[in-house]
Enzyme design. Structure first.
Site, short mmCIF file in Angstrom:
data_model
loop_
_atom_site.label_atom_id
_atom_site.label_comp_id
_atom_site.label_asym_id
_atom_site.label_seq_id
_atom_site.Cartn_x
_atom_site.Cartn_y
_atom_site.Cartn_z
N HIS A 50 -6.86 14.09 33.49
CA HIS A 50 -6.41 14.78 32.27
C HIS A 50 -4.95 15.27 32.36
O HIS A 50 -4.12 14.85 31.55
CB HIS A 50 -7.38 15.91 31.93
CG HIS A 50 -6.86 16.88 30.92
ND1 HIS A 50 -6.58 16.53 29.63
CD2 HIS A 50 -6.52 18.19 31.03
CE1 HIS A 50 -6.11 17.57 28.97
NE2 HIS A 50 -6.06 18.60 29.79
N GLU A 78 -5.40 28.35 35.20
CA GLU A 78 -6.59 28.78 34.49
C GLU A 78 -7.88 28.32 35.18
O GLU A 78 -8.87 29.04 35.22
CB GLU A 78 -6.56 28.27 33.05
CG GLU A 78 -7.41 29.14 32.15
CD GLU A 78 -7.41 28.66 30.71
OE1 GLU A 78 -6.81 27.61 30.43
OE2 GLU A 78 -8.04 29.34 29.89
N ASP A 79 -7.87 27.11 35.71
CA ASP A 79 -9.13 26.49 36.18
C ASP A 79 -9.28 26.37 37.68
O ASP A 79 -10.31 25.88 38.16
CB ASP A 79 -9.29 25.09 35.56
CG ASP A 79 -9.38 25.13 34.05
OD1 ASP A 79 -9.69 26.21 33.52
OD2 ASP A 79 -9.13 24.10 33.42
N ASP A 146 -1.64 18.00 25.52
CA ASP A 146 -2.95 18.42 26.01
C ASP A 146 -4.01 18.12 24.94
O ASP A 146 -5.04 17.50 25.20
CB ASP A 146 -2.87 19.93 26.30
CG ASP A 146 -4.17 20.52 26.82
OD1 ASP A 146 -4.80 19.88 27.68
OD2 ASP A 146 -4.54 21.62 26.36
N ASP A 266 1.87 1.87 -1.21
CA ASP A 266 2.44 1.77 0.14
C ASP A 266 1.39 1.65 1.23
O ASP A 266 1.57 2.15 2.32
CB ASP A 266 3.37 2.97 0.41
CG ASP A 266 2.61 4.29 0.38
OD1 ASP A 266 1.47 4.31 -0.14
OD2 ASP A 266 3.14 5.28 0.90
MN MN Z 1 -5.69 20.79 29.50
#
Ligand code: MN
Length: 514
Positions: A50, A78-79, A146, A266
């Site tokens: 990711h 954060e993780d 992200d 268009d």
């Molecule tokens: Mn992320």
């Protein structure tokens, strides 16, 4: 979707950045890989795929290397057990600052679904978001990368989460991308989000589009060959591409024309890219000498760009075989901006669009007019940091509504929210001009204080020597910038007391009720 590996990033980065920067990037990848070790995405892929995908997008958009490093590291604080201090020590203050901003945005986001309807208790979250992004617009750009990757792997999420994330993407992130002029990202987000929010309609429109295109592609090929031949005769350097309308923009357009696809000209357009602005107009002239243009559909977005900075000439013509074809004519530079927007202006690390934006128009060293809202956002963020109370409706007006362009008599461009009054303009030009405003001329005519400005208006402020500010003006401004400057003046003049805004509003309301 292709699963991203370290080698993909390294190969890509080597073609873009300097050797020491590539080494630093490798260091960050190894650091993030170590910290995310054992974590998995919902798809079952290793978590590191990711942040690597995020980094890949950021390189692709032409961002500076610090932003790419922050993209690699964006979920570590954060993780994982990684800390901001460690990141600062290893990768520098700038990268740590960006990672911190992204982390704050994620925390803020959890309580915020739709910016126009969030509850008062989530206001703290929005404040955090603004404080985080207000200082550095690169934080938003990382968040967009992200979100784009999360959208592309949304099928692995439970259905209720899919809807929540898709809606938020459509309501918050796509408009944000649009505001930054990042047309390609906006389009990708809208397509993905729409396919989850209304899968039936999406499929229906998709197949309708396919049928139409199948029929018209061959005919369009003939027009394209004709045009290429003619342009070659005039010895142009040019490139012609077909561009197909996105499903989501078809959906929006169909709503406007009561669902009749025959009224949409268009679905497929031919895009002609030339070397310079003059050639754009020459190509327009050649097209109009070849085919009958539909007058109402000639748009000069070069002389008058769209409020997000988009530039191109558009024209729709009718061929002798009665085919209706839209052309979009632009330079490579305009094309890059249309696709990548603000990101295109980073040019790796030429100038970091972080601080000291000024209100100058393009070329004066400041931000182009269409990006003045960033300055305004930074201002709001600064005031939130100082603990000022700003209402949520105010934030929406300032940051997430539609924008208009107005001009000073000298031709300077100013970017305001839709519905702004002449006084908002006066305060945007300079707070002294606001304070001394006596009357307004809009497009040469006297304009009432309470008549909102329109896109393209030329606004002249007539001033008097003595300050004119009065309390009633508080009803005649909508931007928080003008409001706060005006309050300052009123306090100086002793017309209002130095009390908190909230109290002032309550008192105001109470007195009006009497
Ligand atoms: Mn992320």
């Amino acid at each position: 979707m292709h699963t991203m590996h370290k080698s993909d990033i390294m190969t890509f980065a080597t073609s873009v950045y300097e050797e020491n920067q590539v080494l630093e990037l490798e260091h960050a990848i190894d650091y993030a890989t170590k910290h995310h070790h054992g974590q998995k995405r919902k798809s079952g892929a290793a978590y590191i795929t990711h942040p690597l995908s995020v980094a890949y997008s950021l390189i692709d958009w032409g961002m500076d290397v610090d932003t790419v490093l922050a993209g690699v590291l964006h979920d570590t604080v954060e993780d994982t057990d990684a800390t901001l201090e460690e990141i600062e020590n290893l990768f520098g203050r700038d990268v740590a600052f960006l990672v911190d901003g992204v982390t704050k945005v994620s925390q803020a986001r959890s309580g915020m679904r739709d910016l126009s309807s969030y509850l008062p208790q989530t206001k703290d979250n929005l404040s955090k978001l603004l404080i985080a992004v207000g200082q550095d617009v690169r934080v938003i750009i990382i968040k967009l990368a992200d979100r784009l990757h999360n959208m592309s792997t949304l099928q692995y999420m439970p259905a209720d989460k899919q809807l929540k994330i898709a809606r938020e993407t459509l309501e918050v992130f796509a408009p944000m991308a649009d505001r930054l002029g990042m047309g390609r990202v906006r389009m990708e987000m809208e397509e993905l989000a729409f396919s989850y929010l209304d899968p039936q309609e999406f499929k229906h429109l998709q197949s309708m589009m396919r049928k139409r295109l199948g029929r018209s592609t061959r005919k369009l090929g003939t027009v394209r060959t004709e045009v290429e031949k003619e342009l070659t005769k005039h010895s142009f350097d040019f490139e012609v591409n077909g561009r197909v309308k996105s499903i989501y923009s078809l959906y929006k357009k169909l709503k406007k024309v009561d669902g009749n696809i025959d009224d949409i000209y268009d679905l497929m357009a031919l895009r002609i890219i030339v070397d310079n602005k003059e050639d754009c107009y020459r190509v327009l002239g050649i097209l109009h000498s070849m085919y009958q243009p539909m007058l109402a559909r000639i748009k000069d977005y070069i002389a008058v760009p769209k409020p997000n900075g988009y530039q191109s000439l558009h024209t729709t013509v009718i061929t002798p075989s009665k085919q209706i074809v839209e052309f979009q004519i632009r330079t490579q530079e305009m094309h890059d901006y249309a696709e990548r927007g603000l990101a295109a202006s980073f040019h790796y690390h030429e100038h970091k669009a972080t601080k000291n934006y000024t209100k100058n128009k393009r070329g004066n060293g400041g931000l182009p007019a269409e990006l003045q809202w960033i300055t305004q956002m930074q201002e709001v963020a600064a005031r939130l940091r100082e603990g000022e109370d700003i209402s949520e409706s105010q934030l929406n007006i300032d940051l997430f509504g539609n924008r208009i362009f107005v001009y000073s008599p000298k031709g300077d461009i100013y970017n305001l929210p839709e519905g702004a009054y002449p006084l908002d303009f006066a305060y945007l030009v300079h707070s002294d001009i606001g304070k001394h405003a006596y009357s307004f001329r809009v497009n040469g005519n006297i304009n009432a204080f309470d008549k909102p400005l329109q896109n393209g208006d030329v606004v002249e402020v007539v001033t008097r020597k003595l300050p004119q500010a009065k309390k009633a003006w508080l009803e005649l401004v909508v931007t928080s910038h003008a409001k706060s400057k005006l309050r300052g003046h009123l306090k100086q003049l002793g017309l209002i007391e130095g009390i908190s805004h909230a109290a002032a509003i309550i008192r105001d309301k109470a007195s009006r009720r009497n």
